[in-house]
Design an enzyme around this catalytic site. Sequence first.
Site, PDB file in Angstrom:
ATOM      1  N   ASP A 142      39.509  31.770  48.768  1.00  0.00           N
ATOM      2  CA  ASP A 142      40.729  31.344  48.763  1.00  0.00           C
ATOM      3  C   ASP A 142      40.380  29.772  48.626  1.00  0.00           C
ATOM      4  O   ASP A 142      39.907  29.403  49.449  1.00  0.00           O
ATOM      5  CB  ASP A 142      41.678  31.703  49.891  1.00  0.00           C
ATOM      6  CG  ASP A 142      42.140  33.164  49.814  1.00  0.00           C
ATOM      7  OD1 ASP A 142      42.148  33.698  48.978  1.00  0.00           O
ATOM      8  OD2 ASP A 142      42.419  33.545  50.988  1.00  0.00           O
ATOM      9  N   ASP A 151      50.528  41.821  47.293  1.00  0.00           N
ATOM     10  CA  ASP A 151      50.579  41.566  48.734  1.00  0.00           C
ATOM     11  C   ASP A 151      51.470  42.636  49.475  1.00  0.00           C
ATOM     12  O   ASP A 151      52.742  42.639  48.683  1.00  0.00           O
ATOM     13  CB  ASP A 151      50.791  39.974  49.155  1.00  0.00           C
ATOM     14  CG  ASP A 151      49.838  39.368  48.420  1.00  0.00           C
ATOM     15  OD1 ASP A 151      48.519  39.644  48.686  1.00  0.00           O
ATOM     16  OD2 ASP A 151      50.281  38.168  48.166  1.00  0.00           O
TER      17      ASP A 151
END
Length: 253
Positions: A11, A130
Amino acid sequence: MLTKRIIPCLDIKNGRTVKGTNFVDLRDAGDPVELAALYAAQGADELVFLDITATNEKRKTLAELVDRIAQRINIPFTVGGGISSVEDVRLLLDHGADKISINTSAFKNPNLIDQLAAEFGSQCVVLAIDTKQHDDGEWYVYLNGGRVATETRCLNWAIEGVRRGAGEILLTSMDHDGTKSGFAKEITGLVAAHVPVPIIASGGGGEPKHFAAILDGIADAALAASVFHFGEISIPDLKHYLDEQNIPMRLNY
């Protein structure tokens, strides 16, 4: 038999690798280019880079980072974060990315999946989802880095995404993210049983046995971050362990 894949995820925030728990409490985890080179050398099968602060203004900066990464590694890598157009994807592919990951933009504009699959091929399009389980037992889609809930069920969106041309699903359980308590076998298995494309399981990998549990007949690949970034699990050791559990792995490194 197809080999299973181990995929470190980086990330990216302001050019640095970060990692949190349940999508919050971010901490620095190092330089993404150096980590990418390290993981490639250790035998990672692929890499995923997600720019969690992506904006239009930062697109050029992300492309420059992708270019630097491509020069250091020889394994496929996927890039995501704020991608919302054919032009965005072309820029990243031109700088060396092999695949792109789309999430919120695809949910808000499902035709984007069709457009990208038609332009670049389904093998290039990874649909990231997600998801979080609610009190009714159902798993629902979340947007904007897990900050916005929807009323759409994860399974339904995965099926639609694949029908539109997504060639792979990156499925992250927000409930398991960063907990190191094991992957979400229930929802991962449910999605895998209903779509004909590879499933990358994400969220919860903390021990080698967690990877074995999700890769044994459920997911095609397992993605993790902090256990690799902070040296808790080494990729060579993990792959040897999985090989010993009769899970087919690429070991030629």
